[in-house]
Structures are given as structure tokens and as C-alpha cells.
Design a protein around this motif. Structure first.
Motif, short mmCIF file in Angstrom:
data_model
loop_
_atom_site.label_atom_id
_atom_site.label_comp_id
_atom_site.label_asym_id
_atom_site.label_seq_id
_atom_site.Cartn_x
_atom_site.Cartn_y
_atom_site.Cartn_z
N MET A 1 2.04 28.89 68.29
CA MET A 1 2.82 30.11 68.16
C MET A 1 1.91 31.33 68.12
O MET A 1 2.31 32.39 68.57
N ILE A 3 -0.95 32.01 69.76
CA ILE A 3 -1.36 32.48 71.08
C ILE A 3 -0.17 33.03 71.87
O ILE A 3 -0.31 34.04 72.56
N GLU A 4 1.00 32.40 71.76
CA GLU A 4 2.16 32.83 72.53
C GLU A 4 2.58 34.26 72.15
O GLU A 4 2.87 35.08 73.03
N ILE A 5 2.59 34.55 70.86
CA ILE A 5 2.98 35.90 70.42
C ILE A 5 1.95 36.92 70.88
O ILE A 5 2.30 38.01 71.33
N VAL A 7 -0.11 36.71 73.50
CA VAL A 7 0.00 36.87 74.96
C VAL A 7 1.23 37.68 75.33
O VAL A 7 1.17 38.58 76.18
N LEU A 8 2.36 37.40 74.68
CA LEU A 8 3.58 38.15 74.95
C LEU A 8 3.40 39.63 74.62
O LEU A 8 3.79 40.51 75.40
N SER A 9 2.78 39.90 73.51
CA SER A 9 2.53 41.28 73.10
C SER A 9 1.63 42.00 74.10
O SER A 9 1.90 43.14 74.50
N THR A 81 6.08 43.48 68.48
CA THR A 81 5.54 42.12 68.50
C THR A 81 4.10 42.08 67.99
O THR A 81 3.73 41.19 67.23
N PHE A 85 2.75 40.27 64.70
CA PHE A 85 1.69 39.30 64.91
C PHE A 85 0.55 39.57 63.93
O PHE A 85 0.08 38.67 63.23
#
Length: 160
Positions: A1, A3-5, A7-9, A81, A85
Motif C-alpha cells: 500500500m 508504494i501504490e499511494i 505512485v498515485l500521488s 493523497t 501518505f
């Protein structure tokens, strides 16, 4: 979770900065030259023709409005985000410092992309068009609806 947040940000930040660079490039190249480029490659710059189809009156201003709204939406998504994060993964850090980090990263990337416009705006236009397609299509249902609503409200006010 984690890395995903992150990368999304960062995708939201890069998307917002690409739209900023695109609109700045549109203004620096000029409306006449950019419309010529749009007509030469309609498949690449399809969003102008899509905007023209949905908003035939003044498609240029409507395109800039849609891009501006999408840009602000992306920056808002980036800020929220990335703030959450950093808030979740840096428990001992003061929230004000987190806000400063979020703003500094956004401003640095914005400065970097806007500096690249001065080197070669036409080359940069070719590079940033694909990410703009993605974000334009992703948020177009919302942005088109808001622009239609705005036209409807202001048209009603003009009639009264």
C-alpha cells in the motif's frame, strides 16, 4: 500500500504539471499555429475536436477551461493523497512540515517543467500530449458535466 499511494500521488502531480506545461505551450506558440498543428494531427490532438463537438461555441476557451479544471483537480488529488501518505508514514513529523514538503515538491516540479518550455516548446508538446490524453479522458465526464452546468447557469442569467 505504501508504494501504490506514493505512485498515485506522483502521477497526479505529474499529470497536473503536464497540463500546466501544455496550456503554457499553447499560449507561447499561439492560437493560429497551434490550431494548424491540431488540424495536421487530429488523432493526436483529439481533445480539441472533442471539445469542439460538445461545445461548438468558442471551443478554444472551453478547451482551456476544461484543461484548467482538470489541472486543478489533479493538484487537489495530489495534495490530499501525498499529505495523507506522509501523515500515515511519518508519524513523528509535524503536519506543517508535511504541508511544506508537499508544496515544495509540487513547486519544484512545476518550475522544472516550465523551464523546459523555454528550451523547446514544440518538442515538449509532443512529449506531454499522451499523459494529457489519459487525464483528459479520465476526468472528462466530470469536467464536461461541470462546464455544461456552468454554460446552463450563465445562459439562464443572461436571459434574465
Amino acid at each position: 500500500m505504501f508504494i501504490e499511494i506514493l505512485v498515485l500521488s506522483l502521477l497526479f502531480l505529474i499529470g497536473g504539471n503536464c497540463i500546466t506545461a501544455f496550456t503554457k505551450t499553447l499560449h507561447s506558440i499561439g492560437r493560429i499555429h497551434i490550431k494548424k498543428a491540431f488540424n495536421e494531427k487530429p488523432c493526436v490532438y483529439f481533445f480539441y475536436f472533442l471539445t469542439k463537438r460538445f461545445f461548438p461555441k468558442n471551443p478554444w476557451d472551453n478547451l482551456l477551461h476544461l484543461l484548467g479544471f482538470t489541472k486543478h483537480l489533479l493538484y487537489l488529488l495530489y495534495g490530499t493523497t501525498f499529505f495523507f501518505f506522509l501523515l500515515n508514514y511519518t508519524k513523528d513529523t509535524h503536519p506543517f512540515l508535511i504541508i511544506v514538503i508537499v508544496a515544495a515538491l509540487g513547486l519544484f516540479l512545476d518550475f522544472l517543467i516550465l523551464s523546459m518550455i523555454h528550451l523547446s516548446s514544440k518538442f515538449l508538446l509532443k512529449i506531454i500530449t499522451p499523459p494529457i490524453w489519459f487525464f483528459f479522458l479520465l476526468f472528462s465526464p466530470l469536467t464536461f458535466l461541470i462546464l455544461k452546468l456552468e454554460h446552463w447557469i450563465f445562459h439562464k442569467k443572461k436571459i434574465q
